[in-house]
Write a protein that holds these residues in place. Structure first.
Motif, PDB file in Angstrom:
ATOM      1  N   HIS A 136       0.876  -1.173   0.000  1.00 41.01           N
ATOM      2  CA  HIS A 136       0.000   0.000   0.000  1.00 41.01           C
ATOM      3  C   HIS A 136       0.913   1.223   0.000  1.00 41.01           C
ATOM      4  O   HIS A 136       1.373   1.647   1.063  1.00 41.01           O
ATOM      5  CB  HIS A 136      -0.875   0.013   1.257  1.00 41.01           C
ATOM      6  CG  HIS A 136      -1.753  -1.199   1.428  1.00 41.01           C
ATOM      7  ND1 HIS A 136      -3.120  -1.159   1.246  1.00 41.01           N
ATOM      8  CD2 HIS A 136      -1.473  -2.478   1.776  1.00 41.01           C
ATOM      9  CE1 HIS A 136      -3.644  -2.359   1.483  1.00 41.01           C
ATOM     10  NE2 HIS A 136      -2.659  -3.182   1.804  1.00 41.01           N
ATOM     11  N   GLN A 163       0.552   4.037   2.498  1.00 44.24           N
ATOM     12  CA  GLN A 163       0.864   3.806   3.910  1.00 44.24           C
ATOM     13  C   GLN A 163       2.355   3.932   4.222  1.00 44.24           C
ATOM     14  O   GLN A 163       2.776   3.664   5.355  1.00 44.24           O
ATOM     15  CB  GLN A 163       0.345   2.420   4.333  1.00 44.24           C
ATOM     16  CG  GLN A 163      -1.167   2.287   4.207  1.00 44.24           C
ATOM     17  CD  GLN A 163      -1.670   0.864   4.412  1.00 44.24           C
ATOM     18  OE1 GLN A 163      -0.939  -0.009   4.860  1.00 44.24           O
ATOM     19  NE2 GLN A 163      -2.921   0.619   4.052  1.00 44.24           N
ATOM     20  N   LEU A 169      -5.315  -5.281  13.408  1.00 43.27           N
ATOM     21  CA  LEU A 169      -5.804  -4.854  12.095  1.00 43.27           C
ATOM     22  C   LEU A 169      -6.880  -3.757  12.086  1.00 43.27           C
ATOM     23  O   LEU A 169      -6.661  -2.674  11.541  1.00 43.27           O
ATOM     24  CB  LEU A 169      -6.280  -6.076  11.290  1.00 43.27           C
ATOM     25  CG  LEU A 169      -6.872  -5.760   9.906  1.00 43.27           C
ATOM     26  CD1 LEU A 169      -5.862  -5.083   9.009  1.00 43.27           C
ATOM     27  CD2 LEU A 169      -7.383  -7.040   9.246  1.00 43.27           C
ATOM     28  N   TRP A 228      -5.858  -0.661  13.831  1.00 45.75           N
ATOM     29  CA  TRP A 228      -4.745  -0.063  13.072  1.00 45.75           C
ATOM     30  C   TRP A 228      -5.268   0.681  11.839  1.00 45.75           C
ATOM     31  O   TRP A 228      -4.821   1.780  11.522  1.00 45.75           O
ATOM     32  CB  TRP A 228      -3.772  -1.192  12.694  1.00 45.75           C
ATOM     33  CG  TRP A 228      -2.649  -0.793  11.783  1.00 45.75           C
ATOM     34  CD1 TRP A 228      -1.454  -0.228  12.121  1.00 45.75           C
ATOM     35  CD2 TRP A 228      -2.631  -0.965  10.356  1.00 45.75           C
ATOM     36  NE1 TRP A 228      -0.695  -0.030  11.001  1.00 45.75           N
ATOM     37  CE2 TRP A 228      -1.389  -0.472   9.910  1.00 45.75           C
ATOM     38  CE3 TRP A 228      -3.529  -1.477   9.423  1.00 45.75           C
ATOM     39  CZ2 TRP A 228      -1.034  -0.473   8.558  1.00 45.75           C
ATOM     40  CZ3 TRP A 228      -3.172  -1.484   8.089  1.00 45.75           C
ATOM     41  CH2 TRP A 228      -1.942  -0.990   7.669  1.00 45.75           C
ATOM     42  N   LEU A 229      -6.263   0.099  11.158  1.00 49.03           N
ATOM     43  CA  LEU A 229      -6.860   0.787  10.011  1.00 49.03           C
ATOM     44  C   LEU A 229      -7.490   2.098  10.456  1.00 49.03           C
ATOM     45  O   LEU A 229      -7.281   3.151   9.846  1.00 49.03           O
ATOM     46  CB  LEU A 229      -7.934  -0.092   9.352  1.00 49.03           C
ATOM     47  CG  LEU A 229      -7.456  -1.279   8.503  1.00 49.03           C
ATOM     48  CD1 LEU A 229      -8.641  -2.166   8.118  1.00 49.03           C
ATOM     49  CD2 LEU A 229      -6.737  -0.805   7.246  1.00 49.03           C
ATOM     50  N   THR A 231      -4.287   4.161   9.488  1.00 55.69           N
ATOM     51  CA  THR A 231      -4.325   4.041   8.028  1.00 55.69           C
ATOM     52  C   THR A 231      -5.316   4.999   7.387  1.00 55.69           C
ATOM     53  O   THR A 231      -4.969   5.729   6.449  1.00 55.69           O
ATOM     54  CB  THR A 231      -4.702   2.590   7.652  1.00 55.69           C
ATOM     55  OG1 THR A 231      -3.842   1.734   8.373  1.00 55.69           O
ATOM     56  CG2 THR A 231      -4.563   2.346   6.178  1.00 55.69           C
ATOM     57  N   ARG A 245     -11.212  -3.187  -1.303  1.00 55.13           N
ATOM     58  CA  ARG A 245     -10.257  -3.329  -0.191  1.00 55.13           C
ATOM     59  C   ARG A 245     -10.417  -4.673   0.514  1.00 55.13           C
ATOM     60  O   ARG A 245      -9.468  -5.436   0.607  1.00 55.13           O
ATOM     61  CB  ARG A 245     -10.446  -2.205   0.813  1.00 55.13           C
ATOM     62  CG  ARG A 245      -9.477  -2.318   1.951  1.00 55.13           C
ATOM     63  CD  ARG A 245      -9.494  -1.175   2.927  1.00 55.13           C
ATOM     64  NE  ARG A 245      -8.123  -0.925   3.310  1.00 55.13           N
ATOM     65  CZ  ARG A 245      -7.474   0.210   3.169  1.00 55.13           C
ATOM     66  NH1 ARG A 245      -8.089   1.278   2.729  1.00 55.13           N
ATOM     67  NH2 ARG A 245      -6.207   0.302   3.496  1.00 55.13           N
ATOM     68  N   PHE A 246     -11.620  -4.936   1.038  1.00 47.22           N
ATOM     69  CA  PHE A 246     -11.986  -6.239   1.589  1.00 47.22           C
ATOM     70  C   PHE A 246     -13.467  -6.200   1.941  1.00 47.22           C
ATOM     71  O   PHE A 246     -14.076  -5.124   1.972  1.00 47.22           O
ATOM     72  CB  PHE A 246     -11.095  -6.693   2.750  1.00 47.22           C
ATOM     73  CG  PHE A 246     -11.124  -5.929   4.055  1.00 47.22           C
ATOM     74  CD1 PHE A 246     -11.542  -4.612   4.152  1.00 47.22           C
ATOM     75  CD2 PHE A 246     -10.713  -6.562   5.238  1.00 47.22           C
ATOM     76  CE1 PHE A 246     -11.531  -3.935   5.371  1.00 47.22           C
ATOM     77  CE2 PHE A 246     -10.706  -5.899   6.450  1.00 47.22           C
ATOM     78  CZ  PHE A 246     -11.111  -4.580   6.513  1.00 47.22           C
ATOM     79  N   GLU A 248      -7.248 -12.425   7.180  1.00 51.67           N
ATOM     80  CA  GLU A 248      -5.962 -11.988   7.729  1.00 51.67           C
ATOM     81  C   GLU A 248      -5.936 -12.167   9.245  1.00 51.67           C
ATOM     82  O   GLU A 248      -4.944 -12.644   9.795  1.00 51.67           O
ATOM     83  CB  GLU A 248      -5.745 -10.521   7.332  1.00 51.67           C
ATOM     84  CG  GLU A 248      -4.461  -9.895   7.835  1.00 51.67           C
ATOM     85  CD  GLU A 248      -4.312  -8.457   7.339  1.00 51.67           C
ATOM     86  OE1 GLU A 248      -5.209  -7.991   6.586  1.00 51.67           O
ATOM     87  OE2 GLU A 248      -3.311  -7.809   7.698  1.00 51.67           O
ATOM     88  N   HIS A 284      -2.679 -12.255   2.354  1.00 51.51           N
ATOM     89  CA  HIS A 284      -2.691 -12.868   3.697  1.00 51.51           C
ATOM     90  C   HIS A 284      -3.224 -14.298   3.692  1.00 51.51           C
ATOM     91  O   HIS A 284      -2.450 -15.227   3.857  1.00 51.51           O
ATOM     92  CB  HIS A 284      -3.416 -11.988   4.715  1.00 51.51           C
ATOM     93  CG  HIS A 284      -2.875 -10.603   4.744  1.00 51.51           C
ATOM     94  ND1 HIS A 284      -1.631 -10.306   5.232  1.00 51.51           N
ATOM     95  CD2 HIS A 284      -3.372  -9.433   4.267  1.00 51.51           C
ATOM     96  CE1 HIS A 284      -1.387  -9.012   5.080  1.00 51.51           C
ATOM     97  NE2 HIS A 284      -2.426  -8.450   4.493  1.00 51.51           N
ATOM     98  N   SER A 304       4.117  -8.246   7.919  1.00 50.07           N
ATOM     99  CA  SER A 304       2.838  -7.676   8.337  1.00 50.07           C
ATOM    100  C   SER A 304       2.141  -8.624   9.310  1.00 50.07           C
ATOM    101  O   SER A 304       1.583  -8.203  10.319  1.00 50.07           O
ATOM    102  CB  SER A 304       1.964  -7.438   7.107  1.00 50.07           C
ATOM    103  OG  SER A 304       0.655  -7.093   7.461  1.00 50.07           O
ATOM    104  N   ILE A 315       1.396  -6.904  12.872  1.00 47.32           N
ATOM    105  CA  ILE A 315       0.065  -6.592  13.415  1.00 47.32           C
ATOM    106  C   ILE A 315      -0.607  -7.818  14.021  1.00 47.32           C
ATOM    107  O   ILE A 315      -1.794  -7.800  14.337  1.00 47.32           O
ATOM    108  CB  ILE A 315      -0.863  -5.824  12.436  1.00 47.32           C
ATOM    109  CG1 ILE A 315      -0.989  -6.499  11.088  1.00 47.32           C
ATOM    110  CG2 ILE A 315      -0.400  -4.401  12.227  1.00 47.32           C
ATOM    111  CD1 ILE A 315      -1.932  -5.739  10.147  1.00 47.32           C
ATOM    112  N   ASP A 331       3.584  -5.749   2.114  1.00 50.19           N
ATOM    113  CA  ASP A 331       2.360  -5.177   2.692  1.00 50.19           C
ATOM    114  C   ASP A 331       2.633  -3.903   3.477  1.00 50.19           C
ATOM    115  O   ASP A 331       1.921  -3.591   4.427  1.00 50.19           O
ATOM    116  CB  ASP A 331       1.621  -6.200   3.564  1.00 50.19           C
ATOM    117  CG  ASP A 331       0.224  -5.735   3.952  1.00 50.19           C
ATOM    118  OD1 ASP A 331      -0.420  -5.063   3.137  1.00 50.19           O
ATOM    119  OD2 ASP A 331      -0.220  -6.037   5.084  1.00 50.19           O
TER     120      ASP A 331
END
Ligand code: GUN
Ligand code: ZN
Length: 428
Positions: free
Chosen positions: A74, A77, A88, A91-92, A96, A199-200, A230, A266, A291, A295, A315
Motif C-alpha cells: 500500500h 501507507q 488490524l 490499526w486501520l 491508516t 479493499r476487503f 488476515e 494474507h 505484516s 500486526i 504489505d
C-alpha cells in the motif's frame, strides 16, 4: 549489447513443486542485455566470447538476480509504516484511514509515490503491486511515478463504500465508474497494469462487490486484488456481516470476485473449503510475513504453495519493512514457527518468480530468461561485518546467500537495473 558479470542463480522449475534442485548456480556468470531486454544468461566466459565488443560491467562476487517483485503493498501507507500498538481493525482506523484521507491532494500523492518507489529501488525491488486510495488521483500519481522510472507497476483504486470514514467512501456506482476510467487510462500504458481493487469485504457492500465483479468480468485480462482471512476478528466480522455466505471467500465468489487472475493478500485463517476452492479456481495468494507478525495476524501455511500459486510481499505499511530480504527472513521465521524450514531457494523464488507468477507476469519479469525485461538486482553477499564473517565460512552458494537473506537490508543492494538501465540511488 552489454554484459553484467557476477554470480548467477536461475530456476528451472518451481522449488515448492520440483524441489530446491530446480535452481542452478553459475559462480562466474553473466547477463547479456540488449536495450531493455535480457538477451542471454549463462557462463561469463561463453558470453564474453560470443559478444567480444559488448560493454562489460563487472559486479565481482555479487549475486545477480531478477529484481524483487513485491506483490502486495500500500504505497499510501509509506508514511505510517511502523505504527505502534494496534491490531488490524484498530490499526486501520487509528493510523491508516487518516493517512489515506490525505491522498485527495494530487501533489501529496505524487510525493508519496515517488518516495515509495525510490525506497523500493534502494531495496532492490523493481516491480510492485499496490493498493492506492479511493481517490482516482492516487492511481494517476502511482503510475506516473512508475513511468518516470520505467518500472513495471500494478495498482488500482481502493474501493470502500461502508465501514470507513465519510471522506474515504465511494459508492458502488462511483467505484465502478472511476475504476473503469482509470483502467482505460492505465491498463497497458507502457509497463502499467490496472488491478480491480475492492479493499476487503468489511468495507464493500454487496452492491459494490457486485459492481467490481462486473467490471472485472468485462476486463478479464486484468488482475483483481483484495484481502482474505488476515485476522480472526476480521473473519468473525465478515461472518456477522454475511451469515448467508459459506465462508469469507464465498463473499467474493458470489459476486464474481474469484478466478484465475485473483490475488488474495494474507489468506491465513482458511477453511478446508476455501483452500480447495482457491486451488481449483487457480487463484493466487500473497504471503505478507512482516505484516502478519507486526500486526499480530497469524502464521501463513507455506505448504499451500505446493498447490496454490503464491507470491511474497511487504504489505507496507502493515508490513514493517520495505526490504524483500527482510520479508524473506520473516517468511523463514514464520515457517519455522510452523515446523517447516524453507530452503533459500524457496525464499529467493518467492520474492522473484513466485510473485511474478502470482501477477501473471513471469513471461516479462521475475526471471533471468532471455526475452524478458532486464530488471535486475545485484546483491553484495558480504554487506556488513556480521554478514561477511558468516558468509566467509560458506561451503556452497546457499550458505553464502542465507546470511544476507536473514540479516541483509538495503546495504546489500550493490546495483539495480530497470529495463536495462542502472537506477541511480535516491538515498546516499
Ligand atoms: N485489510 C484491509 N485493508 C488492509 C490494509 O490496508 N492492510 C492490511 N494489512 N490489511 C488490510
Ligand atoms: Zn494489504
Amino acid at each position: 549489447m552489454r554484459l553484467i558479470l557476477g554470480q548467477i542463480l536461475t530456476f528451472h522449475g518451481d522449488p515448492f513443486r520440483d524441489g530446491p534442485a530446480s535452481a542452478r548456480h553459475e559462480r562466474r556468470g553473466a547477463v547479456a542485455i540488449d536495450g531493455a531486454t535480457i538477451a542471454a544468461t549463462g557462463p561469463a566466459d561463453a558470453l564474453r566470447a560470443a559478444h567480444p565488443r559488448a560493454e562489460v560491467e563487472d559486479m565481482g562476487d555479487a549475486l545477480l538476480l531478477p529484481g524483487f517483485v513485491d506483490a502486495h503493498m500500500h504505497y499510501p501507507q509509506t508514511g505510517i509504516v511502523a505504527a505502534w500498538g494496534a491490531r488490524l481493525i484498530d490499526w486501520l482506523n487509528r493510523y491508516t484511514f487518516p493517512e489515506e484521507a490525505r491522498f485527495h491532494d494530487p501533489a501529496y500523492a505524487r510525493r508519496q509515490a515517488d518516495l515509495t518507489l525510490d525506497l523500493a529501488l534502494a531495496h532492490g525491488t523493481t516491480s510492485l503491486c499496490s493498493y492506492c486510495t479511493i481517490h482516482p488521483e492516487s492511481v494517476d500519481a502511482w503510475f506516473e511515478a512508475g513511468a518516470a522510472r520505467g518500472m513495471a507497476l500494478w495498482g488500482g483504486k481502493t474501493c470502500m463504500d461502508r465501514n470507513a470514514p465519510e471522506s474515504l467512501r465511494d459508492t458502488a456506482r462511483s467505484a465502478h465508474d472511476d475504476s473503469a476510467a482509470l483502467l482505460a487510462r492505465w491498463h497497458g500504458a507502457g509497463r502499467a497494469r490496472y488491478v480491480v481493487t475492492p479493499r476487503f469485504t468489511p468495507t464493500s457492500t454487496p452492491a459494490q462487490l457486485e459492481a467490481l465483479g462486473a467490471l472485472w468480468a468485462a476486463n478479464p485480462d486484468c488482475l483483481m486484488q483484495t484481502h482474505l482471512s488476515e485476522q480472526t476478528d476480521e473473519v468473525a466480522w465478515v461472518r456477522d456481516l454475511h451469515p448467508e455466505a459459506r465462508d469469507y471467500l464465498d463473499t467474493y465468489e458470489r459476486h464474481g470476485l474469484l478466478g484465475e487472475r485473483a490475488l488474495y493478500g494474507h489468506a491465513i485463517h482458511l477453511t478446508d473449503r476455501e483452500r480447495a476452492r482457491l486451488a481449483e479456481a487457480g487463484a493466487a495468494l500473497v504471503h505478507c510475513p512482516t505484516s502478519n507478525t507486526f500486526i499480530g495476524s497469524g502464521l501463513f501455511d507455506m505448504t499451500l504453495a505446493r498447490t496454490i500459486t503464491t507470491g511474497l510481499a511487504t504489505d507496507t505499511g502493515g508490513g514493517s519493512s520495505f526490504s524483500m530480504l527482510r520479508t524473506m527472513a520473516a517468511a523463514y521465521e514464520v515457517a519455522q514457527l510452523r515446523g517447516e524450514a524453507l530452503h533459500p531457494a524457496h525464499l529467493l523464488w518467492l520474492a522473484t518468480e513466485g510473485s511474478a507468477r502470482a501477477l501473471h507476469a513471469a513471461d516479462r519479469i521475475g526471471t533471468l530468461a532471455p526475452g524478458t525485461d532486464a530488471d535486475l538486482v545485484a546483491l553484495d553477499l558480504a554487506s556488513t561485518p556480521a554478514i561477511a564473517q558468516r558468509a566467509a565460512r560458506a561451503e556452497d552458494v546457499w550458505e553464502a546467500v542465507f546470511p544476507t537473506i536473514m540479516m541483509g537490508d538495503d546495504r546489500a543492494v550493490a546495483g539495480v537495473w530497470v529495463g536495462g538501465t542502472r537506477a541511480q540511488r535516491a538515498f546516499p
